[in-house]
Design an enzyme around this catalytic site. Sequence first.
Site, PDB file in Angstrom:
ATOM      1  N   ASP A  86       0.831  -1.200   0.000  1.00  0.00           N
ATOM      2  CA  ASP A  86       0.000   0.000   0.000  1.00  0.00           C
ATOM      3  C   ASP A  86       0.870   1.256   0.000  1.00  0.00           C
ATOM      4  O   ASP A  86       1.952   1.272   0.579  1.00  0.00           O
ATOM      5  CB  ASP A  86      -0.891  -0.009   1.246  1.00  0.00           C
ATOM      6  CG  ASP A  86      -2.064   0.944   1.123  1.00  0.00           C
ATOM      7  OD1 ASP A  86      -2.335   1.425   0.004  1.00  0.00           O
ATOM      8  OD2 ASP A  86      -2.725   1.204   2.151  1.00  0.00           O
ATOM      9  N   ASN A 131      -9.592  -1.861  -7.845  1.00  0.00           N
ATOM     10  CA  ASN A 131      -8.473  -1.068  -8.378  1.00  0.00           C
ATOM     11  C   ASN A 131      -8.577  -0.904  -9.883  1.00  0.00           C
ATOM     12  O   ASN A 131      -8.273   0.151 -10.439  1.00  0.00           O
ATOM     13  CB  ASN A 131      -7.136  -1.753  -8.074  1.00  0.00           C
ATOM     14  CG  ASN A 131      -6.775  -1.786  -6.614  1.00  0.00           C
ATOM     15  OD1 ASN A 131      -6.048  -2.659  -6.174  1.00  0.00           O
ATOM     16  ND2 ASN A 131      -7.289  -0.852  -5.830  1.00  0.00           N
TER      17      ASN A 131
END
Length: 236
Positions: free
Chosen positions: A16, A64
């Site tokens: 991340d 995503n």
Amino acid sequence: MINNIQIPRHVVIIPDGNRRWAKLHDKKPWEGHEAGAKMIEAICNKGRDMGVQYLSFWGSSRENMTKRSLQERRGLIKIYEKYFTKLINDKSLMTDQVRINIIGQWREYFPEKLVRILNEGIEKTKYHQNYYINFFLMYSGDEEMLFAIQEIVDTFDSGAEITKETIKNHLFTRDLPPVDYLIRTGGDPHLSAGFMMWDIANAQLFFSDLLFPDFGGNEFEKTIQEYVRRSRRLGA
């Protein structure tokens, strides 16, 4: 000196912070993803040097690849094409007998060129058994569990005994061992989209404040040292 017996067998990384890193450095989001891709290379090499047999990365969720801007998605696809091509032509995959696994619904959603590259990596390394690099692409843990349950319902008669092994054998991760250690970068300590919910049941967790493009091989080694220092009681 770390004894190989103490090393976690299966380490998972949720990388991340690529986009936040790009923003901090006045770069485009996909430039952050490319900086992160370089760290994956470094971590894979360090993990193999340390004796981590299974190393898994969450590359992208379905969200995503469906909710972000078209420009960012196109940039990410190009990065996948570039770095997976580089990976599958890395001679150390042959000398170290490293197997590539791609887990998720990528075949249904990725463009033909990228699917062809990923399939080539899988086919080229399918008989390797020393080390395993696993990439989760177009993956959702929630979808994985729903798929497994539906498959069990469709396969077994009513009243049949369902065991832990039954569930595991119907997961996308059926061929992977349980996760020993889950590392998430980015300074936001949480899990997402049911990621590997079955396999991380007894995993040790480590949350790094570093954004993923700042988390390289040396930082990975430090987190493994942290794992070795911990005492796993597993309910005892």
